[in-house]
Design an enzyme around this catalytic site. Structure first.
Site, PDB file in Angstrom:
ATOM      1  N   HIS A   1      13.438  49.532  53.855  1.00 42.08           N
ATOM      2  CA  HIS A   1      13.468  48.405  54.794  1.00 42.08           C
ATOM      3  C   HIS A   1      14.844  48.279  55.444  1.00 42.08           C
ATOM      4  CE1 HIS A   1      12.477  44.349  56.321  1.00 42.08           C
ATOM      5  NE2 HIS A   1      13.751  44.087  56.048  1.00 42.08           N
ATOM      6  N   GLU A   2      15.879  48.251  54.610  1.00 45.94           N
ATOM      7  CA  GLU A   2      17.231  48.092  55.143  1.00 45.94           C
ATOM      8  C   GLU A   2      17.665  49.336  55.924  1.00 45.94           C
ATOM      9  OE1 GLU A   2      18.420  45.274  55.176  1.00 45.94           O
ATOM     10  OE2 GLU A   2      17.271  44.262  53.595  1.00 45.94           O
TER      11      GLU A   2
ATOM     12  N   HIS B   1      16.777  48.892  59.519  1.00 41.12           N
ATOM     13  CA  HIS B   1      17.776  48.134  60.280  1.00 41.12           C
ATOM     14  C   HIS B   1      19.000  49.000  60.575  1.00 41.12           C
ATOM     15  CE1 HIS B   1      15.576  44.453  59.891  1.00 41.12           C
ATOM     16  NE2 HIS B   1      15.740  44.355  58.582  1.00 41.12           N
TER      17      HIS B   1
END
Length: 459
Positions: free
Chosen positions: A21-22, A25
Protein backbone atom coordinates in the site's frame (compact mmCIF):
# COMPACT_ATOMS: atom_id res chain seq x y z
CA UNK A 1 1.57 -21.92 20.92
CA UNK A 2 -1.70 -21.62 18.97
CA UNK A 3 -1.89 -17.86 19.49
CA UNK A 4 1.70 -17.45 18.28
CA UNK A 5 0.84 -19.14 14.97
CA UNK A 6 -2.24 -16.93 14.55
CA UNK A 7 -0.25 -13.81 15.48
CA UNK A 8 2.58 -14.68 13.08
CA UNK A 9 0.10 -15.05 10.20
CA UNK A 10 -1.61 -11.77 11.06
CA UNK A 11 1.67 -9.84 11.25
CA UNK A 12 2.98 -11.34 8.01
CA UNK A 13 -0.26 -10.54 6.18
CA UNK A 14 -0.54 -6.98 7.52
CA UNK A 15 3.15 -6.24 6.95
CA UNK A 16 2.87 -7.39 3.33
CA UNK A 17 -0.31 -5.38 2.70
CA UNK A 18 1.00 -2.24 4.39
CA UNK A 19 4.25 -2.50 2.42
CA UNK A 20 2.51 -2.72 -0.96
CA UNK A 21 0.00 0.00 0.00
CA UNK A 22 2.66 2.50 1.04
CA UNK A 23 4.81 1.48 -1.93
CA UNK A 24 1.93 2.61 -4.16
CA UNK A 25 2.14 6.10 -2.62
CA UNK A 26 5.95 6.12 -2.78
CA UNK A 27 6.23 5.13 -6.44
CA UNK A 28 3.59 7.65 -7.54
CA UNK A 29 5.23 10.43 -5.51
CA UNK A 30 8.70 9.71 -6.89
CA UNK A 31 7.33 9.50 -10.43
CA UNK A 32 6.04 13.07 -10.13
CA UNK A 33 9.32 14.31 -8.61
CA UNK A 34 8.17 14.60 -5.02
CA UNK A 35 10.67 14.02 -2.23
CA UNK A 36 9.81 11.06 -0.02
CA UNK A 37 11.46 11.54 3.38
CA UNK A 38 10.46 8.26 5.05
CA UNK A 39 8.87 4.91 4.18
CA UNK A 40 7.90 2.91 7.29
CA UNK A 41 6.25 -0.44 7.86
CA UNK A 42 4.71 -0.15 11.32
CA UNK A 43 4.48 2.86 13.61
CA UNK A 44 7.26 4.23 15.88
CA UNK A 45 9.41 3.49 17.78
CA UNK A 46 11.74 2.61 14.93
CA UNK A 47 13.46 -0.80 15.09
CA UNK A 48 15.68 -0.74 12.00
CA UNK A 49 16.24 1.54 9.03
CA UNK A 50 18.52 2.40 6.14
CA UNK A 51 18.74 5.39 3.82
CA UNK A 52 18.80 5.39 0.03
CA UNK A 53 18.86 8.77 -1.66
CA UNK A 54 16.49 11.18 0.06
CA UNK A 55 14.37 8.39 1.60
CA UNK A 56 14.78 6.55 4.89
CA UNK A 57 13.28 3.04 4.80
CA UNK A 58 12.26 1.77 8.25
CA UNK A 59 10.66 -1.10 10.12
CA UNK A 60 8.94 0.11 13.28
CA UNK A 61 7.71 -1.60 16.44
CA UNK A 62 3.92 -1.31 16.17
CA UNK A 63 2.93 -3.57 13.23
CA UNK A 64 -0.61 -2.28 12.76
CA UNK A 65 -0.05 0.01 9.82
CA UNK A 66 2.61 2.12 8.18
CA UNK A 67 3.17 5.42 6.44
CA UNK A 68 5.05 7.33 3.77
CA UNK A 69 6.20 10.85 4.68
CA UNK A 70 6.16 13.04 1.58
CA UNK A 71 7.71 16.52 1.83
CA UNK A 72 5.16 19.32 1.91
CA UNK A 73 2.18 17.15 2.79
CA UNK A 74 -0.01 17.52 5.86
CA UNK A 75 -0.09 13.99 7.25
CA UNK A 76 0.10 12.01 10.50
CA UNK A 77 3.34 13.78 11.50
CA UNK A 78 1.57 17.20 11.57
CA UNK A 79 4.90 18.85 10.78
CA UNK A 80 3.55 22.42 10.90
CA UNK A 81 7.03 23.96 11.12
CA UNK A 82 7.94 22.64 7.68
CA UNK A 83 4.59 23.78 6.30
CA UNK A 84 5.32 27.37 7.43
CA UNK A 85 8.33 27.51 5.11
CA UNK A 86 7.99 28.67 1.47
CA UNK A 87 6.90 25.82 -0.87
CA UNK A 88 9.71 24.00 -2.66
CA UNK A 89 9.47 22.49 -6.17
CA UNK A 90 9.93 18.93 -4.85
CA UNK A 91 7.13 19.22 -2.29
CA UNK A 92 3.70 17.62 -2.45
CA UNK A 93 1.94 20.99 -2.04
CA UNK A 94 3.79 22.47 -5.03
CA UNK A 95 2.50 19.91 -7.52
CA UNK A 96 -0.73 20.16 -9.55
CA UNK A 97 -3.86 18.84 -7.81
CA UNK A 98 -4.29 15.99 -10.32
CA UNK A 99 -0.78 14.70 -9.54
CA UNK A 100 -1.44 14.91 -5.80
CA UNK A 101 -4.71 13.03 -6.34
CA UNK A 102 -2.92 10.20 -8.16
CA UNK A 103 -0.37 9.97 -5.34
CA UNK A 104 -3.14 9.64 -2.74
CA UNK A 105 -4.93 7.01 -4.83
CA UNK A 106 -1.70 5.08 -5.40
CA UNK A 107 -1.96 2.91 -2.27
CA UNK A 108 -5.62 2.15 -2.84
CA UNK A 109 -5.05 1.16 -6.48
CA UNK A 110 -2.14 -1.11 -5.55
CA UNK A 111 -4.21 -2.84 -2.84
CA UNK A 112 -6.99 -3.53 -5.36
CA UNK A 113 -4.47 -4.88 -7.88
CA UNK A 114 -2.79 -7.07 -5.24
CA UNK A 115 -6.18 -8.42 -4.11
CA UNK A 116 -7.09 -9.30 -7.70
CA UNK A 117 -3.70 -10.94 -8.33
CA UNK A 118 -4.05 -13.04 -5.16
CA UNK A 119 -7.47 -14.34 -6.23
CA UNK A 120 -6.20 -15.03 -9.75
CA UNK A 121 -3.28 -16.98 -8.25
CA UNK A 122 -5.55 -18.96 -5.91
CA UNK A 123 -7.85 -19.82 -8.81
CA UNK A 124 -4.96 -20.91 -11.04
CA UNK A 125 -2.87 -22.86 -8.52
CA UNK A 126 -5.60 -24.39 -6.35
CA UNK A 127 -8.66 -24.58 -8.58
CA UNK A 128 -11.91 -25.44 -6.82
CA UNK A 129 -13.27 -28.41 -4.93
CA UNK A 130 -17.06 -28.43 -4.72
CA UNK A 131 -19.57 -30.63 -2.92
CA UNK A 132 -22.60 -31.45 -5.07
CA UNK A 133 -25.86 -30.40 -3.46
CA UNK A 134 -27.82 -33.24 -5.08
CA UNK A 135 -25.59 -35.87 -3.44
CA UNK A 136 -26.20 -34.31 -0.03
CA UNK A 137 -29.95 -34.39 -0.62
CA UNK A 138 -29.78 -38.02 -1.75
CA UNK A 139 -27.88 -38.87 1.42
CA UNK A 140 -30.57 -37.58 3.74
CA UNK A 141 -30.34 -33.80 3.56
CA UNK A 142 -28.70 -31.65 6.20
CA UNK A 143 -28.05 -31.92 9.90
CA UNK A 144 -29.30 -28.57 11.19
CA UNK A 145 -27.68 -26.86 14.18
CA UNK A 146 -29.25 -24.28 16.53
CA UNK A 147 -28.45 -21.30 14.29
CA UNK A 148 -30.12 -23.02 11.33
CA UNK A 149 -33.11 -23.93 13.51
CA UNK A 150 -33.53 -20.27 14.47
CA UNK A 151 -34.48 -19.38 10.89
CA UNK A 152 -36.80 -22.38 10.49
CA UNK A 153 -34.59 -25.13 9.02
CA UNK A 154 -34.95 -28.70 10.34
CA UNK A 155 -32.68 -31.73 10.26
CA UNK A 156 -33.44 -33.76 7.15
CA UNK A 157 -34.33 -30.71 5.05
CA UNK A 158 -33.13 -30.87 1.46
CA UNK A 159 -32.20 -27.40 0.22
CA UNK A 160 -33.24 -27.30 -3.44
CA UNK A 161 -33.16 -23.58 -4.33
CA UNK A 162 -31.54 -20.34 -3.21
CA UNK A 163 -33.50 -17.12 -3.74
CA UNK A 164 -35.89 -19.09 -5.94
CA UNK A 165 -33.12 -20.30 -8.28
CA UNK A 166 -31.59 -23.71 -8.82
CA UNK A 167 -28.03 -24.16 -7.60
CA UNK A 168 -25.43 -26.88 -7.86
CA UNK A 169 -22.93 -26.74 -5.02
CA UNK A 170 -22.96 -26.81 -1.21
CA UNK A 171 -20.72 -23.72 -1.16
CA UNK A 172 -23.51 -21.64 -2.74
CA UNK A 173 -25.51 -21.96 0.51
CA UNK A 174 -22.81 -20.24 2.55
CA UNK A 175 -21.36 -17.63 0.21
CA UNK A 176 -21.53 -13.93 1.06
CA UNK A 177 -23.81 -13.08 -1.86
CA UNK A 178 -26.42 -15.50 -0.52
CA UNK A 179 -26.14 -14.39 3.10
CA UNK A 180 -26.28 -10.68 2.15
CA UNK A 181 -28.97 -10.98 -0.51
CA UNK A 182 -32.01 -8.73 -0.13
CA UNK A 183 -35.16 -10.72 0.70
CA UNK A 184 -33.12 -13.91 0.38
CA UNK A 185 -34.53 -17.38 1.04
CA UNK A 186 -33.76 -21.10 1.02
CA UNK A 187 -36.31 -23.37 -0.61
CA UNK A 188 -36.33 -26.73 1.15
CA UNK A 189 -38.04 -30.03 0.48
CA UNK A 190 -39.55 -31.41 3.69
CA UNK A 191 -41.94 -34.36 3.90
CA UNK A 192 -42.52 -34.21 0.15
CA UNK A 193 -43.40 -30.49 0.14
CA UNK A 194 -41.40 -27.40 -0.82
CA UNK A 195 -41.14 -24.58 1.74
CA UNK A 196 -39.48 -21.17 1.53
CA UNK A 197 -37.32 -20.29 4.53
CA UNK A 198 -36.53 -16.53 4.59
CA UNK A 199 -32.93 -15.47 5.32
CA UNK A 200 -33.12 -12.66 7.92
CA UNK A 201 -31.27 -9.43 7.09
CA UNK A 202 -29.06 -9.86 10.18
CA UNK A 203 -28.50 -13.61 9.75
CA UNK A 204 -24.89 -13.10 8.68
CA UNK A 205 -24.11 -11.97 12.24
CA UNK A 206 -25.12 -15.35 13.67
CA UNK A 207 -23.50 -17.19 10.78
CA UNK A 208 -20.19 -15.37 11.34
CA UNK A 209 -20.25 -16.16 15.06
CA UNK A 210 -20.66 -19.87 14.22
CA UNK A 211 -17.69 -20.11 11.81
CA UNK A 212 -15.50 -21.70 14.48
CA UNK A 213 -18.16 -24.45 14.68
CA UNK A 214 -19.89 -24.78 11.28
CA UNK A 215 -22.25 -27.45 12.68
CA UNK A 216 -24.04 -24.66 14.51
CA UNK A 217 -25.67 -23.85 11.15
CA UNK A 218 -25.59 -26.81 8.76
CA UNK A 219 -23.53 -29.95 8.40
CA UNK A 220 -23.74 -33.24 6.55
CA UNK A 221 -25.76 -36.13 7.99
CA UNK A 222 -23.25 -38.88 8.66
CA UNK A 223 -23.82 -42.64 8.83
CA UNK A 224 -23.70 -43.91 12.46
CA UNK A 225 -20.34 -45.69 12.27
CA UNK A 226 -18.61 -46.14 15.63
CA UNK A 227 -15.13 -44.62 15.68
CA UNK A 228 -14.26 -45.33 19.31
CA UNK A 229 -15.63 -47.26 22.30
CA UNK A 230 -14.96 -45.87 25.77
CA UNK A 231 -13.31 -48.38 28.15
CA UNK A 232 -15.58 -49.47 30.99
CA UNK A 233 -18.70 -48.12 29.31
CA UNK A 234 -22.06 -49.72 28.53
CA UNK A 235 -20.94 -49.96 24.90
CA UNK A 236 -17.89 -52.00 25.85
CA UNK A 237 -19.98 -54.28 28.08
CA UNK A 238 -22.37 -54.88 25.17
CA UNK A 239 -19.51 -55.78 22.84
CA UNK A 240 -19.70 -52.81 20.46
CA UNK A 241 -16.54 -52.22 18.41
CA UNK A 242 -14.98 -49.49 16.34
CA UNK A 243 -16.17 -49.87 12.75
CA UNK A 244 -19.64 -51.13 13.68
CA UNK A 245 -22.44 -49.35 11.84
CA UNK A 246 -25.52 -48.96 14.05
CA UNK A 247 -28.71 -49.93 12.22
CA UNK A 248 -31.19 -50.15 15.10
CA UNK A 249 -31.50 -48.85 18.69
CA UNK A 250 -34.23 -50.15 21.05
CA UNK A 251 -36.28 -51.22 18.04
CA UNK A 252 -35.98 -47.90 16.17
CA UNK A 253 -34.24 -48.02 12.75
CA UNK A 254 -31.11 -45.87 12.56
CA UNK A 255 -29.70 -44.35 9.37
CA UNK A 256 -27.83 -41.27 10.60
CA UNK A 257 -25.60 -40.16 13.46
CA UNK A 258 -28.14 -37.62 14.72
CA UNK A 259 -30.73 -40.41 15.12
CA UNK A 260 -28.49 -42.50 17.37
CA UNK A 261 -27.75 -39.38 19.43
CA UNK A 262 -31.49 -38.92 20.05
CA UNK A 263 -32.00 -42.60 20.83
CA UNK A 264 -29.15 -42.61 23.35
CA UNK A 265 -30.67 -39.57 25.05
CA UNK A 266 -34.02 -41.40 25.20
CA UNK A 267 -32.33 -44.53 26.65
CA UNK A 268 -30.63 -42.51 29.37
CA UNK A 269 -33.88 -40.72 30.19
CA UNK A 270 -35.85 -43.98 30.39
CA UNK A 271 -33.23 -45.56 32.63
CA UNK A 272 -32.97 -42.60 34.99
CA UNK A 273 -36.77 -42.43 35.28
CA UNK A 274 -36.95 -46.18 35.96
CA UNK A 275 -39.02 -46.97 32.86
CA UNK A 276 -36.42 -49.28 31.33
CA UNK A 277 -32.89 -50.43 32.02
CA UNK A 278 -32.43 -52.43 28.83
CA UNK A 279 -30.26 -51.16 26.02
CA UNK A 280 -30.72 -52.99 22.71
CA UNK A 281 -28.45 -52.18 19.78
CA UNK A 282 -28.20 -53.83 16.38
CA UNK A 283 -25.15 -53.22 14.22
CA UNK A 284 -23.81 -54.15 10.84
CA UNK A 285 -20.39 -55.71 11.35
CA UNK A 286 -18.43 -56.83 8.30
CA UNK A 287 -21.65 -57.31 6.34
CA UNK A 288 -23.49 -59.28 9.05
CA UNK A 289 -26.10 -57.95 11.47
CA UNK A 290 -25.29 -58.45 15.15
CA UNK A 291 -27.83 -57.81 17.92
CA UNK A 292 -26.65 -56.87 21.44
CA UNK A 293 -28.30 -56.07 24.77
CA UNK A 294 -27.10 -54.75 28.11
CA UNK A 295 -28.50 -53.70 31.46
CA UNK A 296 -28.05 -49.95 31.89
CA UNK A 297 -28.78 -50.03 35.63
CA UNK A 298 -25.18 -50.14 36.83
CA UNK A 299 -24.12 -47.43 34.35
CA UNK A 300 -26.66 -44.70 35.16
CA UNK A 301 -24.07 -42.32 36.53
CA UNK A 302 -22.33 -42.18 33.17
CA UNK A 303 -25.52 -40.92 31.47
CA UNK A 304 -24.11 -42.06 28.13
CA UNK A 305 -23.60 -45.15 26.03
CA UNK A 306 -19.85 -44.63 25.70
CA UNK A 307 -19.34 -44.44 21.94
CA UNK A 308 -17.84 -41.86 19.63
CA UNK A 309 -19.54 -41.86 16.24
CA UNK A 310 -17.42 -40.93 13.22
CA UNK A 311 -18.24 -37.40 12.06
CA UNK A 312 -16.23 -37.45 8.81
CA UNK A 313 -17.81 -38.22 5.41
CA UNK A 314 -17.24 -41.73 4.08
CA UNK A 315 -14.84 -42.30 1.20
CA UNK A 316 -17.78 -43.46 -0.91
CA UNK A 317 -19.66 -40.21 -0.28
CA UNK A 318 -16.60 -38.08 -1.06
CA UNK A 319 -16.05 -39.99 -4.29
CA UNK A 320 -19.65 -39.36 -5.36
CA UNK A 321 -20.08 -35.82 -4.07
CA UNK A 322 -16.78 -34.04 -4.68
CA UNK A 323 -16.20 -32.25 -7.95
CA UNK A 324 -12.70 -30.99 -8.63
CA UNK A 325 -12.27 -28.15 -11.15
CA UNK A 326 -8.94 -26.81 -12.42
CA UNK A 327 -8.36 -23.69 -14.52
CA UNK A 328 -5.76 -22.57 -17.02
CA UNK A 329 -4.09 -19.18 -16.62
CA UNK A 330 -6.31 -17.53 -19.24
CA UNK A 331 -9.45 -18.82 -17.48
CA UNK A 332 -8.12 -17.81 -14.06
CA UNK A 333 -7.67 -14.14 -14.91
CA UNK A 334 -11.35 -13.18 -15.47
CA UNK A 335 -12.61 -15.69 -12.89
CA UNK A 336 -10.16 -14.56 -10.18
CA UNK A 337 -10.93 -10.91 -10.97
CA UNK A 338 -14.66 -11.58 -10.70
CA UNK A 339 -14.18 -13.32 -7.35
CA UNK A 340 -12.10 -10.43 -6.03
CA UNK A 341 -14.75 -7.87 -6.94
CA UNK A 342 -17.54 -10.12 -5.63
CA UNK A 343 -15.72 -10.26 -2.32
CA UNK A 344 -15.25 -6.48 -2.33
CA UNK A 345 -18.93 -5.91 -3.21
CA UNK A 346 -20.06 -8.22 -0.40
CA UNK A 347 -17.95 -6.34 2.15
CA UNK A 348 -19.26 -2.99 0.90
CA UNK A 349 -22.83 -4.30 1.25
CA UNK A 350 -22.12 -5.51 4.78
CA UNK A 351 -20.58 -2.12 5.66
CA UNK A 352 -23.65 -0.37 4.27
CA UNK A 353 -25.91 -2.49 6.47
CA UNK A 354 -23.81 -1.60 9.50
CA UNK A 355 -24.08 2.13 8.68
CA UNK A 356 -27.86 1.89 8.22
CA UNK A 357 -28.27 -0.09 11.44
CA UNK A 358 -29.46 -3.30 9.78
CA UNK A 359 -26.40 -5.10 11.16
CA UNK A 360 -24.91 -4.62 14.60
CA UNK A 361 -21.51 -2.89 14.50
CA UNK A 362 -20.53 -4.74 17.66
CA UNK A 363 -21.22 -8.15 16.11
CA UNK A 364 -20.12 -7.41 12.54
CA UNK A 365 -16.86 -5.50 12.93
CA UNK A 366 -13.65 -7.34 13.76
CA UNK A 367 -10.23 -5.87 14.45
CA UNK A 368 -6.76 -7.37 14.67
CA UNK A 369 -7.72 -9.92 17.35
CA UNK A 370 -10.74 -11.12 15.38
CA UNK A 371 -8.73 -11.30 12.17
CA UNK A 372 -5.96 -13.17 13.98
CA UNK A 373 -8.51 -15.77 15.08
CA UNK A 374 -9.75 -16.12 11.50
CA UNK A 375 -6.28 -17.19 10.34
CA UNK A 376 -6.56 -20.26 12.56
CA UNK A 377 -4.07 -22.06 14.77
CA UNK A 378 -2.55 -24.06 11.91
CA UNK A 379 -0.55 -22.58 9.07
CA UNK A 380 -2.67 -23.11 5.98
CA UNK A 381 -1.27 -21.22 2.98
CA UNK A 382 -4.52 -21.41 1.00
CA UNK A 383 -6.43 -19.84 3.89
CA UNK A 384 -3.60 -17.35 4.53
CA UNK A 385 -3.62 -16.02 0.97
CA UNK A 386 -7.43 -16.03 0.75
CA UNK A 387 -7.68 -13.89 3.89
CA UNK A 388 -4.80 -11.68 2.72
CA UNK A 389 -6.59 -11.13 -0.60
CA UNK A 390 -9.78 -10.19 1.21
CA UNK A 391 -7.91 -7.88 3.59
CA UNK A 392 -6.18 -6.16 0.67
CA UNK A 393 -9.53 -5.33 -0.91
CA UNK A 394 -11.07 -4.28 2.42
CA UNK A 395 -8.03 -2.08 3.13
CA UNK A 396 -8.50 -0.38 -0.25
CA UNK A 397 -12.18 0.26 0.45
CA UNK A 398 -11.65 1.50 4.03
CA UNK A 399 -8.86 3.83 2.92
CA UNK A 400 -11.16 5.34 0.30
CA UNK A 401 -13.68 6.45 2.94
CA UNK A 402 -13.82 10.28 3.04
CA UNK A 403 -12.37 10.55 6.53
CA UNK A 404 -9.52 13.03 7.17
CA UNK A 405 -6.29 11.18 8.08
CA UNK A 406 -7.23 8.41 5.62
CA UNK A 407 -6.34 8.50 1.94
CA UNK A 408 -10.02 9.06 1.21
CA UNK A 409 -9.95 12.31 3.19
CA UNK A 410 -7.12 13.64 1.02
CA UNK A 411 -8.95 12.44 -2.09
CA UNK A 412 -12.07 14.30 -0.96
CA UNK A 413 -10.23 17.60 -0.45
CA UNK A 414 -8.24 17.23 -3.68
CA UNK A 415 -11.41 16.46 -5.63
CA UNK A 416 -12.94 19.65 -4.19
CA UNK A 417 -9.84 21.59 -5.23
CA UNK A 418 -9.94 20.24 -8.80
CA UNK A 419 -13.67 20.95 -9.20
CA UNK A 420 -13.78 24.36 -7.48
CA UNK A 421 -10.22 25.40 -8.41
CA UNK A 422 -9.86 26.61 -4.82
CA UNK A 423 -7.36 24.99 -2.51
CA UNK A 424 -8.39 24.55 1.17
CA UNK A 425 -6.07 26.43 3.51
CA UNK A 426 -3.21 24.63 5.23
CA UNK A 427 -4.79 25.54 8.58
CA UNK A 428 -8.07 23.91 7.57
CA UNK A 429 -6.28 20.78 6.36
CA UNK A 430 -4.26 20.62 9.57
CA UNK A 431 -7.39 20.87 11.71
CA UNK A 432 -9.19 18.27 9.59
CA UNK A 433 -6.19 15.93 9.97
CA UNK A 434 -6.31 16.28 13.77
CA UNK A 435 -10.06 15.61 13.89
CA UNK A 436 -9.65 12.60 11.62
CA UNK A 437 -6.85 11.19 13.76
CA UNK A 438 -8.95 11.55 16.91
CA UNK A 439 -11.86 9.82 15.20
CA UNK A 440 -9.63 6.95 14.02
CA UNK A 441 -8.09 6.62 17.49
CA UNK A 442 -11.56 6.36 19.05
CA UNK A 443 -12.55 3.82 16.37
CA UNK A 444 -9.46 1.72 17.09
CA UNK A 445 -10.24 1.72 20.83
CA UNK A 446 -13.80 0.55 20.06
CA UNK A 447 -12.59 -2.18 17.69
CA UNK A 448 -9.98 -3.52 20.13
CA UNK A 449 -12.46 -3.45 23.01
CA UNK A 450 -15.07 -5.14 20.84
CA UNK A 451 -12.59 -7.88 19.87
CA UNK A 452 -11.79 -8.54 23.52
CA UNK A 453 -15.48 -8.64 24.49
CA UNK A 454 -16.22 -11.14 21.68
CA UNK A 455 -13.28 -13.32 22.71
CA UNK A 456 -14.36 -13.56 26.36
CA UNK A 457 -18.09 -13.81 25.66
CA UNK A 458 -19.44 -17.21 24.57
CA UNK A 459 -21.18 -17.28 21.16
Amino acid sequence: MDWMIMLAQLLLSLSFLVAVHEMGHLLAAKYFGMRVEQFSIGFPPKLWSFRKGDTEYAISAIPLGGYVKISGMIDESLDTEAMNQPPQPWEFRSKPAWQRLIVMLGGIVVNVIVGILIFIGLTFFLGDTYILKDEINKSGGFLVGPIGEQIGLKTGDQIVKINGKEFKYLQDIFNMETLLSTNGSYTVERDGKELDIPIPADFIENFSSSKSNPGQFLSLRMAPVIAQVQPGSVAEKMGLRAGDRIVEANGAPIQYKDQIDKQVQAMVKDSLSGNSDTVAIKVNRAGAEVAMKADFKNFRRQKMLGILVDSTPSEDFIKRAEERVTYGLIESIPLGTKRAFSMLTANVKAFGRVITGKLSAQKSISGPLGIMKAFGNQWDWARFWTLTGVLSLVLAFMNLLPIPALDGGHVMFLSYEIISRRKPSDKFLETAQKVGMLFLLALMVFIFANDIIKMVTPD
